[in-house]
Every structure is written in C-alpha cells, then in structure tokens.
Scaffold this motif. Structure first.
Motif, PDB file in Angstrom:
ATOM      1  N   LYS A  51       1.159  -1.299   0.022  1.00  0.00           N
ATOM      2  CA  LYS A  51       0.030   0.174   0.005  1.00  0.00           C
ATOM      3  C   LYS A  51       0.961   1.415   0.452  1.00  0.00           C
ATOM      4  CE  LYS A  51      -4.081   1.828   1.929  1.00  0.00           C
ATOM      5  NZ  LYS A  51      -4.921   1.875   3.150  1.00  0.00           N
ATOM      6  N   ARG A  52       2.429   1.660   0.938  1.00  0.00           N
ATOM      7  CA  ARG A  52       2.959   2.222   0.314  1.00  0.00           C
ATOM      8  C   ARG A  52       3.361   2.982  -0.590  1.00  0.00           C
ATOM      9  NH1 ARG A  52       4.338   0.034   5.778  1.00  0.00           N
ATOM     10  NH2 ARG A  52       6.653   0.188   4.881  1.00  0.00           N
ATOM     11  N   GLU A  53       4.136   1.644  -1.390  1.00  0.00           N
ATOM     12  CA  GLU A  53       4.437   1.266  -2.325  1.00  0.00           C
ATOM     13  C   GLU A  53       3.941   1.692  -3.311  1.00  0.00           C
ATOM     14  OE1 GLU A  53       5.739  -1.953  -3.286  1.00  0.00           O
ATOM     15  OE2 GLU A  53       7.744  -2.227  -2.630  1.00  0.00           O
ATOM     16  N   ALA A  54       2.094   1.437  -3.388  1.00  0.00           N
ATOM     17  CA  ALA A  54       1.273   2.442  -4.437  1.00  0.00           C
ATOM     18  C   ALA A  54       1.260   3.784  -4.109  1.00  0.00           C
ATOM     19  CB  ALA A  54      -0.274   1.751  -4.096  1.00  0.00           C
ATOM     20  N   MET A  55       0.770   4.535  -3.297  1.00  0.00           N
ATOM     21  CA  MET A  55       0.902   5.219  -2.729  1.00  0.00           C
ATOM     22  C   MET A  55       2.105   6.101  -2.922  1.00  0.00           C
ATOM     23  SD  MET A  55      -2.629   4.848  -1.496  1.00  0.00           S
ATOM     24  CE  MET A  55      -2.618   7.026  -0.247  1.00  0.00           C
ATOM     25  N   ALA A  56       2.756   6.188  -3.257  1.00  0.00           N
ATOM     26  CA  ALA A  56       4.564   6.723  -3.469  1.00  0.00           C
ATOM     27  C   ALA A  56       4.142   6.830  -4.799  1.00  0.00           C
ATOM     28  CB  ALA A  56       5.515   5.694  -2.755  1.00  0.00           C
ATOM     29  N   ASN A  57       3.984   5.621  -5.640  1.00  0.00           N
ATOM     30  CA  ASN A  57       3.940   5.602  -6.912  1.00  0.00           C
ATOM     31  C   ASN A  57       2.880   6.840  -7.604  1.00  0.00           C
ATOM     32  OD1 ASN A  57       6.004   3.977  -7.755  1.00  0.00           O
ATOM     33  ND2 ASN A  57       4.634   2.370  -7.582  1.00  0.00           N
ATOM     34  N   GLN A  58       1.381   6.341  -6.677  1.00  0.00           N
ATOM     35  CA  GLN A  58       0.622   7.716  -6.987  1.00  0.00           C
ATOM     36  C   GLN A  58       0.716   8.760  -6.861  1.00  0.00           C
ATOM     37  OE1 GLN A  58      -2.531   7.553  -8.423  1.00  0.00           O
ATOM     38  NE2 GLN A  58      -2.940   8.966  -8.621  1.00  0.00           N
ATOM     39  N   ARG A  59       1.740   9.597  -5.982  1.00  0.00           N
ATOM     40  CA  ARG A  59       1.948  10.671  -5.631  1.00  0.00           C
ATOM     41  C   ARG A  59       3.262  11.437  -6.464  1.00  0.00           C
ATOM     42  NH1 ARG A  59       2.086   9.615  -0.184  1.00  0.00           N
ATOM     43  NH2 ARG A  59       4.279   8.450  -0.247  1.00  0.00           N
ATOM     44  N   ARG A  60       4.108  10.269  -6.865  1.00  0.00           N
ATOM     45  CA  ARG A  60       5.142  10.162  -8.207  1.00  0.00           C
ATOM     46  C   ARG A  60       4.601  10.568  -9.016  1.00  0.00           C
ATOM     47  NH1 ARG A  60       7.672   5.932  -7.827  1.00  0.00           N
ATOM     48  NH2 ARG A  60       8.596   6.138  -5.956  1.00  0.00           N
ATOM     49  N   THR A  61       3.632   9.942  -9.957  1.00  0.00           N
ATOM     50  CA  THR A  61       2.944   9.913 -11.558  1.00  0.00           C
ATOM     51  C   THR A  61       2.166  11.767 -10.807  1.00  0.00           C
ATOM     52  OG1 THR A  61       2.683   7.921 -11.519  1.00  0.00           O
ATOM     53  CG2 THR A  61       1.181   9.664 -12.841  1.00  0.00           C
ATOM     54  N   GLN A  63       2.847  14.696  -9.507  1.00  0.00           N
ATOM     55  CA  GLN A  63       3.906  15.129  -9.593  1.00  0.00           C
ATOM     56  C   GLN A  63       4.593  15.225 -10.880  1.00  0.00           C
ATOM     57  OE1 GLN A  63       6.649  14.239  -6.275  1.00  0.00           O
ATOM     58  NE2 GLN A  63       5.923  14.624  -4.697  1.00  0.00           N
ATOM     59  N   GLN A  64       4.533  14.268 -11.380  1.00  0.00           N
ATOM     60  CA  GLN A  64       5.284  14.399 -13.164  1.00  0.00           C
ATOM     61  C   GLN A  64       4.700  15.117 -14.138  1.00  0.00           C
ATOM     62  OE1 GLN A  64       6.391  10.399 -13.416  1.00  0.00           O
ATOM     63  NE2 GLN A  64       8.677  10.402 -12.292  1.00  0.00           N
ATOM     64  N   ARG A  65       3.303  14.760 -13.051  1.00  0.00           N
ATOM     65  CA  ARG A  65       1.693  15.051 -14.479  1.00  0.00           C
ATOM     66  C   ARG A  65       1.874  16.849 -14.199  1.00  0.00           C
ATOM     67  NH1 ARG A  65      -2.518  10.972 -13.480  1.00  0.00           N
ATOM     68  NH2 ARG A  65      -1.729   8.998 -14.981  1.00  0.00           N
ATOM     69  N   ALA A  66       1.807  16.766 -12.803  1.00  0.00           N
ATOM     70  CA  ALA A  66       2.093  18.934 -12.712  1.00  0.00           C
ATOM     71  C   ALA A  66       3.293  19.422 -12.901  1.00  0.00           C
ATOM     72  CB  ALA A  66       1.865  18.866 -11.276  1.00  0.00           C
ATOM     73  N   ALA A  67       4.455  18.736 -12.825  1.00  0.00           N
ATOM     74  CA  ALA A  67       5.739  19.779 -13.842  1.00  0.00           C
ATOM     75  C   ALA A  67       5.082  19.509 -15.198  1.00  0.00           C
ATOM     76  CB  ALA A  67       6.718  18.514 -13.202  1.00  0.00           C
ATOM     77  N   ALA A  68       4.353  18.101 -15.652  1.00  0.00           N
ATOM     78  CA  ALA A  68       3.933  18.654 -17.310  1.00  0.00           C
ATOM     79  C   ALA A  68       3.041  19.543 -17.618  1.00  0.00           C
ATOM     80  CB  ALA A  68       4.599  16.970 -17.937  1.00  0.00           C
ATOM     81  N   ARG A  69       2.690  19.260 -16.732  1.00  0.00           N
ATOM     82  CA  ARG A  69       1.058  20.613 -17.353  1.00  0.00           C
ATOM     83  C   ARG A  69       2.155  22.406 -16.480  1.00  0.00           C
ATOM     84  NH1 ARG A  69      -2.423  17.522 -15.054  1.00  0.00           N
ATOM     85  NH2 ARG A  69      -1.487  18.521 -12.548  1.00  0.00           N
ATOM     86  N   ASP A  70       2.952  22.402 -15.989  1.00  0.00           N
ATOM     87  CA  ASP A  70       3.269  23.720 -16.094  1.00  0.00           C
ATOM     88  C   ASP A  70       4.574  23.448 -16.563  1.00  0.00           C
ATOM     89  OD1 ASP A  70       2.492  23.678 -13.236  1.00  0.00           O
ATOM     90  OD2 ASP A  70       4.140  23.469 -11.937  1.00  0.00           O
ATOM     91  N   LEU A  71       5.185  23.311 -17.103  1.00  0.00           N
ATOM     92  CA  LEU A  71       6.356  23.615 -18.497  1.00  0.00           C
ATOM     93  C   LEU A  71       5.089  23.665 -19.832  1.00  0.00           C
ATOM     94  CD1 LEU A  71       8.540  20.687 -18.185  1.00  0.00           C
ATOM     95  CD2 LEU A  71       9.267  22.753 -17.820  1.00  0.00           C
ATOM     96  N   GLN A  72       4.438  23.137 -19.967  1.00  0.00           N
ATOM     97  CA  GLN A  72       3.395  22.847 -20.911  1.00  0.00           C
ATOM     98  C   GLN A  72       2.644  24.301 -20.838  1.00  0.00           C
ATOM     99  OE1 GLN A  72       0.550  20.065 -21.370  1.00  0.00           O
ATOM    100  NE2 GLN A  72       2.386  18.588 -22.513  1.00  0.00           N
ATOM    101  N   THR A  73       2.147  24.953 -19.691  1.00  0.00           N
ATOM    102  CA  THR A  73       1.964  26.620 -19.792  1.00  0.00           C
ATOM    103  C   THR A  73       3.265  27.188 -19.905  1.00  0.00           C
ATOM    104  OG1 THR A  73      -0.243  25.190 -17.926  1.00  0.00           O
ATOM    105  CG2 THR A  73       0.544  27.797 -17.655  1.00  0.00           C
ATOM    106  N   GLN A  74       3.706  26.663 -19.516  1.00  0.00           N
ATOM    107  CA  GLN A  74       4.697  28.331 -18.911  1.00  0.00           C
ATOM    108  C   GLN A  74       5.703  28.253 -20.854  1.00  0.00           C
ATOM    109  OE1 GLN A  74       8.464  27.251 -16.711  1.00  0.00           O
ATOM    110  NE2 GLN A  74       7.231  27.307 -15.010  1.00  0.00           N
TER     111      GLN A  74
END
Length: 80
Positions: A51-61, A63-74
């Motif tokens: 469960k901890r690994e699944a939650m960590a993977n979800q958080r990482r995903t 964060q990566q999506r938010a970073a990609a969205r920010d790059l596209q917005t910029q």
C-alpha cells in the motif's frame, strides 16, 4: 529397450505429479494443509508495504503530471 523405458517414464511422471501437488505455491494460493504456508503477499506487513509503494507511485505520478502541465503552461503563455 521399451520394456525398461516406458515403466521408468511412468514412474517419473507419477513422481512429478506427486511432487507438484505438495510443492509450495509461492505467492499464489496455499498448498495442501501439511505443506502449505501463508503466502507472503497476504501477510499484514507485506500488505502495508504494498500500500505504501502504491501511494508513493501515485504521488510520483501526480508530481510528474503537474510538472509537465507547468512546463506546457509556461511554453504557451510565458511570464514576463
């Protein structure tokens, strides 16, 4: 030759079937009662770890999506 080979082959096949019926099943279902054990993935400790690994993977995903969205917005609307 066949007189020895075929009975030996039958004995080997019977031994393989008997061995397969008592061999632990690893992470799947239990083996028959005297040979079985609780699979590792069903223990409370492993369930918590998975469960901890699944939650960590979800958080990482996320964060990566938010970073990609920010790059596209910029790239589309750069700030001055």
């Amino acid at each position: 030759m066949d007189r020895l080979f075929l009975p030996a082959l039958a004995v080997i096949a019977a031994a393989a079937i008997a061995f397969a019926s008592i061999w632990p099943q690893g992470y799947g279902d239990r083996s028959p009662a005297p040979f079985g054990f609780t699979p590792i993935q069903r223990t409370a400790e492993m369930q918590a770890k998975m469960k901890r690994e699944a939650m960590a993977n979800q958080r990482r995903t996320n964060q990566q999506r938010a970073a990609a969205r920010d790059l596209q917005t910029q790239a589309l609307a750069p700030t001055q």
